[in-house]
Design a protein around this motif. Sequence first.
Motif, mmCIF file in Angstrom:
data_model
loop_
_atom_site.group_PDB
_atom_site.id
_atom_site.type_symbol
_atom_site.label_atom_id
_atom_site.label_comp_id
_atom_site.label_asym_id
_atom_site.label_seq_id
_atom_site.Cartn_x
_atom_site.Cartn_y
_atom_site.Cartn_z
ATOM 1 N N ALA A 105 9.124 -1.265 1.676
ATOM 2 C CA ALA A 105 8.607 -0.690 0.434
ATOM 3 C C ALA A 105 9.729 -0.226 -0.491
ATOM 4 O O ALA A 105 9.552 -0.168 -1.711
ATOM 5 C CB ALA A 105 7.669 0.472 0.751
ATOM 6 N N TRP A 106 10.888 0.077 0.084
ATOM 7 C CA TRP A 106 11.988 0.618 -0.713
ATOM 8 C C TRP A 106 12.674 -0.434 -1.574
ATOM 9 O O TRP A 106 13.527 -0.097 -2.404
ATOM 10 C CB TRP A 106 12.993 1.315 0.192
ATOM 11 C CG TRP A 106 12.479 2.632 0.697
ATOM 12 C CD1 TRP A 106 11.608 2.828 1.716
ATOM 13 C CD2 TRP A 106 12.776 3.925 0.171
ATOM 14 N NE1 TRP A 106 11.354 4.174 1.881
ATOM 15 C CE2 TRP A 106 12.062 4.866 0.945
ATOM 16 C CE3 TRP A 106 13.591 4.381 -0.862
ATOM 17 C CZ2 TRP A 106 12.130 6.239 0.711
ATOM 18 C CZ3 TRP A 106 13.665 5.749 -1.092
ATOM 19 C CH2 TRP A 106 12.933 6.663 -0.320
ATOM 20 N N GLN A 111 0.826 -1.202 0.000
ATOM 21 C CA GLN A 111 0.000 0.000 0.000
ATOM 22 C C GLN A 111 0.861 1.254 0.000
ATOM 23 O O GLN A 111 0.507 2.269 -0.607
ATOM 24 C CB GLN A 111 -0.944 0.001 1.208
ATOM 25 C CG GLN A 111 -1.943 -1.135 1.228
ATOM 26 C CD GLN A 111 -2.842 -1.138 -0.009
ATOM 27 O OE1 GLN A 111 -3.103 -0.095 -0.608
ATOM 28 N NE2 GLN A 111 -3.326 -2.314 -0.388
ATOM 29 N N GLN A 112 1.991 1.193 0.658
ATOM 30 C CA GLN A 112 2.900 2.338 0.666
ATOM 31 C C GLN A 112 3.466 2.589 -0.741
ATOM 32 O O GLN A 112 3.611 3.745 -1.151
ATOM 33 C CB GLN A 112 4.033 2.082 1.652
ATOM 34 C CG GLN A 112 3.569 1.976 3.100
ATOM 35 C CD GLN A 112 4.107 3.076 3.968
ATOM 36 O OE1 GLN A 112 5.299 3.306 4.018
ATOM 37 N NE2 GLN A 112 3.216 3.762 4.653
ATOM 38 N N VAL A 113 3.783 1.518 -1.453
ATOM 39 C CA VAL A 113 4.269 1.676 -2.832
ATOM 40 C C VAL A 113 3.172 2.242 -3.715
ATOM 41 O O VAL A 113 3.401 3.142 -4.536
ATOM 42 C CB VAL A 113 4.784 0.333 -3.388
ATOM 43 C CG1 VAL A 113 5.083 0.444 -4.881
ATOM 44 C CG2 VAL A 113 6.041 -0.113 -2.633
ATOM 45 N N LYS A 114 1.958 1.745 -3.551
ATOM 46 C CA LYS A 114 0.829 2.259 -4.338
ATOM 47 C C LYS A 114 0.615 3.750 -4.065
ATOM 48 O O LYS A 114 0.403 4.546 -4.993
ATOM 49 C CB LYS A 114 -0.441 1.482 -3.988
ATOM 50 C CG LYS A 114 -1.665 1.883 -4.802
ATOM 51 C CD LYS A 114 -2.916 1.143 -4.322
ATOM 52 C CE LYS A 114 -2.811 -0.339 -4.509
ATOM 53 N NZ LYS A 114 -4.095 -1.020 -4.131
ATOM 54 N N PHE A 115 0.721 4.126 -2.798
ATOM 55 C CA PHE A 115 0.541 5.527 -2.434
ATOM 56 C C PHE A 115 1.653 6.386 -3.030
ATOM 57 O O PHE A 115 1.404 7.510 -3.497
ATOM 58 C CB PHE A 115 0.521 5.653 -0.903
ATOM 59 C CG PHE A 115 0.044 6.984 -0.396
ATOM 60 C CD1 PHE A 115 -1.263 7.381 -0.583
ATOM 61 C CD2 PHE A 115 0.897 7.839 0.279
ATOM 62 C CE1 PHE A 115 -1.719 8.612 -0.119
ATOM 63 C CE2 PHE A 115 0.464 9.062 0.755
ATOM 64 C CZ PHE A 115 -0.847 9.448 0.550
ATOM 65 N N TYR A 116 2.877 5.872 -3.044
ATOM 66 C CA TYR A 116 3.989 6.596 -3.669
ATOM 67 C C TYR A 116 3.721 6.811 -5.156
ATOM 68 O O TYR A 116 3.949 7.906 -5.695
ATOM 69 C CB TYR A 116 5.300 5.839 -3.472
ATOM 70 C CG TYR A 116 6.412 6.331 -4.373
ATOM 71 C CD1 TYR A 116 7.023 7.564 -4.133
ATOM 72 C CD2 TYR A 116 6.821 5.592 -5.476
ATOM 73 C CE1 TYR A 116 8.027 8.033 -4.971
ATOM 74 C CE2 TYR A 116 7.831 6.055 -6.316
ATOM 75 C CZ TYR A 116 8.425 7.280 -6.054
ATOM 76 O OH TYR A 116 9.413 7.752 -6.893
#
Length: 431
Positions: free
Chosen positions: A345-346, A328-333
């Motif tokens: 996520a990195w 979800q963090q990648v999607k938000f990025y």
Amino acid sequence: MTRWRSLAVVALLLGEAACAPREESNGIVLRMWAFGREGEVITQIIPEFERENPGVTVKVQQIPWLAAHEKLLTGFVGNTTPDVAPLGNTWIPEFALLNALEPLDTLIARSSGLDSTKFFSGIWATNVVRHAVFGIPWYVDTRVLFYRKDILQRAGYSSMPETWDGWLAAMQAIKRLGGPDRYAVLLPVNEWPPQAILGFQAGSPLVTPSARGVFREAAFERGFTFLVNLYKTGLAPPVSNNEISNIYQEFAKGTFAMLITGPWNLGEFRRRLPSDLQDKWATAPLPGPDGPKTGVSLAGGTSLVVFRRSKHRAESWKLIEFLSRPEQQVKFYRLTGDLPARLEAWTDSTLAGDPEVRAFRTQLERLALHPILPEWEQVTVKLMEATEVAVRGRSPVDSVLIKLDADVDRLLEKRRWILAEESKRAVGATP
């Protein structure tokens, strides 16, 4: 008259019922406030959470960032705070000390893998107030150098130096190359991060735990003098950000070759700079007085909090856990350009393969924690005022910093009184 009074009471009750948060017939309604662009984007992610949690509906209220702080304070005073919201990490101490936020330590202990080891340590620390955790980092922010690779190369440097001395020599070479109407670096005098960063790099805490300014002491004076001399020697133009009509155009023209800024400008540079310059700019971690390890930057970003008055703390925590997942963090990025707070996520190729993002990944391991004070933003105003006086006026640095300490000490007088009273109570409670 009795009939009219009755009608008025009914109207008032109906109005209150219409405004009050309510349970939907099929389950629980979570109220979330979200600010700025993130408030628009989060609505694209929430449906997946609702599918995973039947019976839970998330109502997102989008609020402009400029109105956010006042809205939060008004909500606290009026008992209308939401269940969950993102808070900038400089606001967390204020709302934690107002007793508006729910401590999350117990929920973190029960969670599967959602603890401090999953996040950048410097960012996690901004959520800790008096040994309790009040927020889970959602996205992170720090400052690095954006620079023109081609100008730096023409000045004789293949890469950005990593020490103050090397950085200063590179800026001097760029100035000689550009002449009187070109500058090495843009540092708007009405912004506070550069002087705070240089002070932290030199070893100053800026404000002590006892709420005293230490700006006149040698560590901060070293960083502040370094900054002021950049203006005095013509390496930086003595201008505020509202005196520059378009920083992207001026950067493209070569009016200045460097600036210290944050991740939001990654997308802006890619959109606004002409195509023939897209391979001529880069990012680099900040130089330090004694090399990379001392090249710290600000620990910034936004964290997710649960408000103490929430009636749905368990469901609010589920939403925070969902938004904290690496995927979800990648999607938000991808939707916003906001850098993930979650370390896993990195590893995603979207971030790992981006050369301009790489400097931020390095910098996020070298962070300085701003003083955990509700009044911190007011302190930064005093810092900007002092910078303008030192740069535009004729007062020497030492007298400017003496006055800055005095101004900050007056500003924090009530904070010192509160700390003293708490200390007395603590002593009195000791057996």
